[in-house]
Write an enzyme that holds these catalytic residues in place. Structure first.
Site, PDB file in Angstrom:
ATOM      1  N   GLY A 189     -11.419  -4.703  -5.311  1.00  0.00           N
ATOM      2  CA  GLY A 189     -12.762  -5.112  -4.253  1.00  0.00           C
ATOM      3  C   GLY A 189     -13.397  -4.715  -4.245  1.00  0.00           C
ATOM      4  N   GLY A 221       3.075  19.890   8.045  1.00  0.00           N
ATOM      5  CA  GLY A 221       2.698  18.475   8.857  1.00  0.00           C
ATOM      6  C   GLY A 221       3.136  18.407   9.043  1.00  0.00           C
ATOM      7  CB  VAL A 222       3.738  14.287   9.639  1.00  0.00           C
ATOM      8  CG1 VAL A 222       4.805  13.977  10.578  1.00  0.00           C
ATOM      9  CG2 VAL A 222       2.481  14.127   9.939  1.00  0.00           C
ATOM     10  N   GLY A 250       0.583  -1.324   0.211  1.00  0.00           N
ATOM     11  CA  GLY A 250       0.297  -0.211   0.133  1.00  0.00           C
ATOM     12  C   GLY A 250       0.903   0.969  -0.360  1.00  0.00           C
ATOM     13  CG  HIS A 276      28.214   6.724  30.764  1.00  0.00           C
ATOM     14  ND1 HIS A 276      27.640   7.857  30.719  1.00  0.00           N
ATOM     15  CD2 HIS A 276      29.216   6.644  30.846  1.00  0.00           C
ATOM     16  CE1 HIS A 276      28.482   8.820  30.309  1.00  0.00           C
ATOM     17  NE2 HIS A 276      29.222   7.841  30.958  1.00  0.00           N
ATOM     18  N   GLY A 324      -3.079  16.908   4.172  1.00  0.00           N
ATOM     19  CA  GLY A 324      -3.687  15.779   4.389  1.00  0.00           C
ATOM     20  C   GLY A 324      -3.570  14.855   3.621  1.00  0.00           C
TER      21      GLY A 324
HETATM   22  P1  NAD Z   1      -1.084  16.841   8.507  1.00  0.00           P
HETATM   23  O1  NAD Z   1      -2.216  16.768   8.644  1.00  0.00           O
HETATM   24  O2  NAD Z   1      -0.505  15.771   9.477  1.00  0.00           O
HETATM   25  O3  NAD Z   1      -0.905  18.150   8.090  1.00  0.00           O
HETATM   26  C1  NAD Z   1      -1.508  19.314   7.319  1.00  0.00           C
HETATM   27  C2  NAD Z   1      -0.561  20.088   6.942  1.00  0.00           C
HETATM   28  O4  NAD Z   1      -1.701  21.009   6.087  1.00  0.00           O
HETATM   29  C3  NAD Z   1      -1.648  21.150   8.488  1.00  0.00           C
HETATM   30  O5  NAD Z   1      -0.748  21.347   9.297  1.00  0.00           O
HETATM   31  C4  NAD Z   1      -2.871  21.830   7.654  1.00  0.00           C
HETATM   32  O6  NAD Z   1      -2.777  23.204   8.643  1.00  0.00           O
HETATM   33  C5  NAD Z   1      -1.902  22.220   6.645  1.00  0.00           C
HETATM   34  N1  NAD Z   1      -2.761  23.391   6.045  1.00  0.00           N
HETATM   35  C6  NAD Z   1      -4.156  22.624   5.711  1.00  0.00           C
HETATM   36  N2  NAD Z   1      -4.654  23.407   4.161  1.00  0.00           N
HETATM   37  C7  NAD Z   1      -3.966  24.456   3.853  1.00  0.00           C
HETATM   38  C8  NAD Z   1      -2.876  25.318   3.537  1.00  0.00           C
HETATM   39  N3  NAD Z   1      -4.347  25.645   2.417  1.00  0.00           N
HETATM   40  N4  NAD Z   1      -2.444  26.543   3.710  1.00  0.00           N
HETATM   41  C9  NAD Z   1      -1.891  25.798   4.371  1.00  0.00           C
HETATM   42  N5  NAD Z   1      -1.727  25.546   4.948  1.00  0.00           N
HETATM   43  C10 NAD Z   1      -2.303  23.966   5.333  1.00  0.00           C
HETATM   44  O7  NAD Z   1      -1.010  15.975   7.488  1.00  0.00           O
HETATM   45  P2  NAD Z   1       0.430  15.318   5.875  1.00  0.00           P
HETATM   46  O8  NAD Z   1       1.199  16.367   6.426  1.00  0.00           O
HETATM   47  O9  NAD Z   1      -0.186  15.530   4.759  1.00  0.00           O
HETATM   48  O10 NAD Z   1       0.189  13.915   6.433  1.00  0.00           O
HETATM   49  C11 NAD Z   1      -1.158  13.197   6.131  1.00  0.00           C
HETATM   50  C12 NAD Z   1      -1.602  11.480   6.942  1.00  0.00           C
HETATM   51  O11 NAD Z   1      -0.077  11.240   6.754  1.00  0.00           O
HETATM   52  C13 NAD Z   1      -0.950  12.727   8.760  1.00  0.00           C
HETATM   53  O12 NAD Z   1      -1.964  12.408   9.393  1.00  0.00           O
HETATM   54  C14 NAD Z   1       0.008  10.708   8.884  1.00  0.00           C
HETATM   55  O13 NAD Z   1      -0.539  11.093   9.936  1.00  0.00           O
HETATM   56  C15 NAD Z   1       0.699  10.742   7.919  1.00  0.00           C
HETATM   57  N6  NAD Z   1       2.026  10.388   7.810  1.00  0.00           N
HETATM   58  C16 NAD Z   1       2.741  10.210   8.860  1.00  0.00           C
HETATM   59  C17 NAD Z   1       4.447  10.642   9.082  1.00  0.00           C
HETATM   60  C18 NAD Z   1       4.566   9.996   9.998  1.00  0.00           C
HETATM   61  O14 NAD Z   1       4.721   9.596  11.130  1.00  0.00           O
HETATM   62  N7  NAD Z   1       6.526  10.054   9.742  1.00  0.00           N
HETATM   63  C19 NAD Z   1       4.526  11.079   7.733  1.00  0.00           C
HETATM   64  C20 NAD Z   1       4.142  10.876   6.644  1.00  0.00           C
HETATM   65  C21 NAD Z   1       2.922  11.406   6.986  1.00  0.00           C
END
Ligand code: NAD
Length: 466
Positions: free
Chosen positions: A113, A181-182, A39, A446, A271
């Site tokens: 599916g 975000g992340v 996936g 340590h 997101g």
């Molecule tokens: P996220 O929800 O972490 O971050 C999205 C960010 O985009 C938010 O901070 C939000 O405020 C911002 N945003 C939204 N609309 C916007 C706009 N119009 N202008 C500016 N900023 C805006 O989502 P993501 O970073 O896309 O990641 C998606 C998911 O993938 C996460 O929820 C996470 O669970 C997963 N992920 C996890 C990891 C990890 O754990 N290391 C890494 C990558 C992705």
């Protein structure tokens, strides 16, 4: 018609995790996957992303080698080789997972599916041939897809999501990332290290959404030092082809100013949305909420239809591969008639593979106070830790949030070297409901980075060694 104990739709971590765990418990399992086993995580997410972050890490390490007396000259990037290695790591893992499914005798159906009713799944192969399979239980693990924002249609060339950005070759010279975000943070960190000019635009006043604000602020400062142009509280207003051929102009407002920047690529990282449409779920009576998430009982992951279960990114729980694995075990154990312990979603580990790494589990100070705890917080900086000095990674800290009345550890928050690996100790402490005294009196080897956790826990007892 083939009949199984369990049919799983979706072969990502949630789906293949359920298939493997179910098969290991003696269930006769079928797995339906339309694209690639593994996936998003293996093919278009965690694994290829962390692999490129490792390229950035190697580059930084080599660039800083002179400090250790290792003279190698200035490094340069061969991005085609970097992407080739990324592909090799991905394909080894996909092959390994496929092999494991085969050895556990999971029946694999390559096709799309569709839930035709409780216990009935239709599989449409790429050749157009259809096949109906039946099972006592069906698990929906159909995952998620990148979200976008109005006005930013993904063309996969100039306007991209992580689906394309992970495989850019050649690297663009400049990129605007929408969303810190992340995903946005990890790309910003990797791309700036390999010489890409990065503009990071975030709508909220902080990076990394639900992280402790002190961690995300530390990361922001470190990214700024490494030349990332971070704009918090920015509002992205549109884009158009720039006057310079091959460039895109992105428009945004920041601190009350209307601004524009010309970049080679725009990466939309705002997101992910659940992937649940067009697969017969609603028609079969499975309740799906307005955002597209399948509704489940959080204790057992049962959907509104008897015998149908759902887990992973297609339900409204943290979109993390390891959460999907945990949910896979809950669903299979519930199917087996056992009484699984539900996932403690408040305590799951969060790991962000930026430089510096950021990781946490449990409550931050504000959340703990909001829940009525009398909060005690202790922080240990890596600057005081021998192993961190040896590594040349002295920035960052470990922070423990504890209940002042009982000493129970409520949350652990780390920014700094190998935070994602070090979190495990904090995660276990929080989820086993350990007290700071219990952890602080255990032996921390340590010199190791884990001493920062041990020292923090010990200081919460009111005494300390250092
Ligand atoms: P996220 O929800 O972490 O971050 C999205 C960010 O985009 C938010 O901070 C939000 O405020 C911002 N945003 C939204 N609309 C916007 C706009 N119009 N202008 C500016 N900023 C805006 O989502 P993501 O970073 O896309 O990641 C998606 C998911 O993938 C996460 O929820 C996470 O669970 C997963 N992920 C996890 C990891 C990890 O754990 N290391 C890494 C990558 C992705």
């Amino acid at each position: 018609m083939a009949r199984f104990d369990v049919v799983v739709i979706g072969g990502g971590p949630g789906g293949y995790g359920a298939a493997l765990y179910g098969a290991s418990a003696g269930l006769n399992v079928a797995l339906v996957e339309a694209r690639d086993i593994g996936g998003t995580c293996l093919n278009r997410g965690c694994i290829p992303a962390k692999e490129l972050l490792q390229t950035a890490e190697v580059f930084r390490t080599v660039a800083g080698a002179g400090e250790f007396g290792v003279q190698v000259g200035a490094p340069s990037i061969d991005w085609t080789q970097a992407v080739k290695r990324q592909g090799q790591v991905v394909s080894r893992l996909v092959k390994g997972t496929t092999g494991l499914l085969g050895r556990r005798e999971v029946a694999m159906y390559a096709g799309f599916g569709r839930l035709a009713g409780a216990g009935v799944v239709d599989v449409m192969g790429s050749d157009g041939a259809g096949e109906r399979i039946e099972a006592d239980a069906v698990i929906l693990a159909t995952g998620s897809a990148p979200a976008t924002i109005p006005g930013f249609d993904i063309d996969g060339d100039r306007i991209c999501t992580s689906d394309q950005a992970l495989f850019w070759d050649p690297l663009p010279r400049s990129v605007a990332i929408v969303g810190a975000g992340v995903i946005g943070a990890e790309f910003a960190s990797a791309l700036t290290d390999v010489g890409v000019q990065v503009l990071l635009l975030e709508a909220l006043p902080k990076m990394l959404g639900s992280s402790d604000p002190e961690l995300s602020e530390h990361l922001r400062k470190e990214l700024v030092k490494r030349r990332v142009d971070v704009r918090l509280g920015a509002s992205v207003t549109g884009h158009r082809p720039a006057e310079t051929p091959g460039m895109e102009t992105i428009a945004f407002t920041h601190s009350g100013e209307d601004l524009e920047a010309d970049v080679e690529k725009v990466l939309v990282a705002v997101g992910r949305r659940p992937y649940t449409g067009g697969m017969g779920f609603a028609e079969a009576g499975v309740a799906v909420d307005a955002r597209g998430f399948i509704e489940v009982d959080p204790e057992t992951l049962r959907t509104s239809v008897d015998g149908v279960w759902a887990l992973g990114d297609c339900i409204a729980t943290p979109a993390l591969a390891h959460v999907a694995y945990a949910e896979a075990m809950v669903a299979i154990r519930a199917i087996l008639g056992e009484a699984p312990a539900p996932v403690n979603y408040d305590g799951v580990p969060w790991c962000v593979y930026t430089h510096p790494e950021v990781a946490w589990a449990g409550l931050d100070e504000d959340e703990a106070r909001a829940r009525g705890y009398e909060v005690e917080v202790v922080k240990t900086n890596y600057a005081a830790i021998g192993r961190a000095m040896i590594l040349g990674e002295t920035k960052g800290f470990v922070k423990i949030v504890a209940d002042a009345k009982t000493g129970r550890m409520l949350g652990v928050h780390i920014v700094g070297p190998w935070a994602t690996e070090q979190l495990t100790e904090g995660y276990l402490s929080v989820n086993w409901e350990a007290t700071a005294a219990e952890l602080g009196h255990l032996v921390h080897a340590h010199p190791t980075l884990s001493e920062a956790m041990g020292e923090s826990a010990l200081r919460l007892t009111g005494r300390s060694i250092h």
